[in-house]
Design a protein around this motif. Structure first.
Motif, short mmCIF file in Angstrom:
data_model
loop_
_atom_site.label_atom_id
_atom_site.label_comp_id
_atom_site.label_asym_id
_atom_site.label_seq_id
_atom_site.Cartn_x
_atom_site.Cartn_y
_atom_site.Cartn_z
N PRO A 154 82.77 49.48 1.08
CA PRO A 154 83.54 50.68 0.71
C PRO A 154 82.63 51.77 0.13
O PRO A 154 81.76 51.47 -0.68
CB PRO A 154 84.53 50.16 -0.32
CG PRO A 154 83.89 48.93 -0.88
CD PRO A 154 83.09 48.33 0.22
N GLY A 155 82.85 52.99 0.55
CA GLY A 155 81.94 54.07 0.18
C GLY A 155 80.61 53.85 0.85
O GLY A 155 80.50 53.83 2.08
N THR A 156 79.57 53.66 0.05
CA THR A 156 78.23 53.32 0.57
C THR A 156 77.74 52.01 -0.04
O THR A 156 76.53 51.77 -0.08
CB THR A 156 77.24 54.45 0.25
OG1 THR A 156 77.17 54.64 -1.18
CG2 THR A 156 77.65 55.76 0.89
N ALA A 157 78.66 51.15 -0.49
CA ALA A 157 78.28 49.95 -1.24
C ALA A 157 77.53 48.94 -0.39
O ALA A 157 76.78 48.12 -0.92
CB ALA A 157 79.52 49.30 -1.84
N SER A 158 77.73 48.94 0.94
CA SER A 158 77.02 47.99 1.80
C SER A 158 76.20 48.72 2.86
O SER A 158 75.92 48.16 3.93
CB SER A 158 78.01 47.04 2.48
OG SER A 158 78.90 47.75 3.32
N GLU A 159 75.82 49.94 2.58
CA GLU A 159 75.06 50.73 3.54
C GLU A 159 73.58 50.36 3.46
O GLU A 159 72.86 50.79 2.56
CB GLU A 159 75.25 52.22 3.26
CG GLU A 159 74.66 53.13 4.34
CD GLU A 159 74.99 54.58 4.08
OE1 GLU A 159 76.08 55.02 4.50
OE2 GLU A 159 74.18 55.26 3.42
N THR A 160 73.11 49.58 4.41
CA THR A 160 71.70 49.22 4.49
C THR A 160 70.95 50.31 5.27
O THR A 160 71.55 51.28 5.75
CB THR A 160 71.52 47.87 5.18
OG1 THR A 160 72.06 47.94 6.51
CG2 THR A 160 72.24 46.77 4.41
N THR A 183 76.89 42.74 12.34
CA THR A 183 77.85 42.10 11.44
C THR A 183 78.32 43.05 10.34
O THR A 183 79.52 43.15 10.06
CB THR A 183 77.22 40.85 10.82
OG1 THR A 183 76.81 39.96 11.86
CG2 THR A 183 78.21 40.13 9.91
N ILE A 184 77.38 43.75 9.72
CA ILE A 184 77.73 44.66 8.63
C ILE A 184 78.59 45.81 9.15
O ILE A 184 79.59 46.18 8.54
CB ILE A 184 76.45 45.20 7.96
CG1 ILE A 184 75.60 44.05 7.42
CG2 ILE A 184 76.80 46.17 6.83
CD1 ILE A 184 74.27 44.48 6.87
N PHE A 185 78.21 46.36 10.30
CA PHE A 185 78.93 47.53 10.81
C PHE A 185 80.36 47.16 11.22
O PHE A 185 81.30 47.93 10.96
CB PHE A 185 78.19 48.13 12.00
CG PHE A 185 78.76 49.43 12.48
CD1 PHE A 185 78.50 50.61 11.80
CD2 PHE A 185 79.57 49.48 13.60
CE1 PHE A 185 79.04 51.81 12.23
CE2 PHE A 185 80.10 50.67 14.04
CZ PHE A 185 79.84 51.84 13.36
N VAL A 186 80.52 46.00 11.84
CA VAL A 186 81.86 45.61 12.28
C VAL A 186 82.77 45.33 11.09
O VAL A 186 83.94 45.71 11.07
CB VAL A 186 81.78 44.39 13.21
CG1 VAL A 186 83.17 43.82 13.50
CG2 VAL A 186 81.09 44.76 14.52
#
Length: 309
Positions: free
Chosen positions: A256-262, A247-250
């Motif tokens: 934006p940037g790395t703001a949602s990079e788990t 879900t996150i990757f799609v």
């Protein structure tokens, strides 16, 4: 007349059982489990051992491995991006567990009562969990569009200005949580509803006689009795939230940037975008240790709630 005093014939010994262990019997039951053991070793044990080996190597695609020991692990904890991804993972996991548990429990309490069209509404409510995560992500991506998305249009009809949703670093993770809540609250509802369906009636009848109101009955009867089922839902949701990737990757690909990079997104990018296989393997090892520790804690809490109940 002479009375015979002869002793009765000896009682015959019971026949031997159909199966007895003999001196030359050797157990061969392990042969039946050998295929399963080989499959587990090949699918689980070997990949983990190979991952541990790769985590000690400086290995990039196109070159040979070079032993560096624990250098990859040391670099990880000096990597600000890795530390940031751990914070994003914790933030995402906490919200993705707490909110579906609260809303799912509330929905279970509602659907546990009798009211018209309850079966139809309950069927509609559980429909989101039947969709695949990628399909859900694609639909919500279109809805989040700043200009063409239906969400901003609906907000404009009530006088609220357009929102940036996943395009703003400050709102991207809460927006992703909105998708998670919509997608997985029905699962929590079904688990808790199953617990509510098996509750006894006697404690409630006694509480009514004693003058208890609805809040008292929920607080002192319903919640303690259904708590083991809520703990099952917490364990399932925690596992799902920690491994959330599709879900996150799609929707954002970590942006934006790395703001949602788990951690899952960070791991994927290190392995398949930067081709740092050894570095990514070290991330896997650390992530695995974190999951094992959290799983043991959750299983202990679930068992403790089962005893208390």
């Amino acid at each position: 007349m002479t009375i015979s005093t002869s002793m009765p014939a000896a009682v015959a010994q019971p026949p031997s059982t159909a199966f007895q262990h003999s001196a030359d019997f050797t157990p061969r039951y392990w042969l039946f489990s050998l295929p399963a053991v080989l499959i587990v070793a090949g699918v689980i044990v070997f990949p983990w051992l190979f991952t541990l080996y790769m985590s000690t190597q400086d290995w990039k695609i196109g070159g040979g491995p070079e032993f560096v020991g624990l250098q990859n692990f040391a670099e990880l904890f000096r990597d600000a991006r890795f530390i940031e991804s751990m914070g994003h993972t914790a933030y995402f996991t906490i919200l993705a567990v707490v909110l579906p548990i609260l809303f799912g429990t509330a929905a279970a309490l509602v659907f546990h009562r009798e009211f018209p069209f309850r079966g139809l509404l309950r069927t509609i409510f559980v429909m989101p969990m039947m969709a695949t995560p990628v399909a859900v992500a694609l639909v919500w991506t279109m809805m989040f569009h700043p200009q063409l998305g239906v969400l901003n249009y609906l907000l404009s009809t009530i006088g609220i200005g357009p929102q940036n949703w996943v395009y703003d670093p400050g709102t991207v993770i809460p927006t992703l949580i909105l998708v998670e809540v919509w997608h997985w609250t029905p699962l929590v509802m079904l688990i808790v509803l199953g617990g509510l369906a098996g509750l006894p009636r006697e404690p409630y009848e006694s509480a009514l006689i004693d003058g208890a109101n609805n809040w008292h009955m929920f607080r002192h009867i319903t919640l303690p009795l259904v708590w083991p089922f809520i703990m099952v839902a917490i364990v399932i949701r925690t596992i799902d939230a920690l491994k959330a990737f599709d879900t996150i990757f799609v929707i954002t690909q970590g942006g934006p940037g790395t703001a949602s990079e788990t951690l899952n997104i960070f791991l994927y990018l290190q392995a398949f975008q930067f081709y740092k296989i050894g570095y990514a393997s070290a991330v896997v090892v650390i992530f695995f240790v974190m999951i094992i520790m959290l799983s043991l804690l959750l299983l202990y809490a679930r068992q403790k709630s089962k005893w208390d109940a």
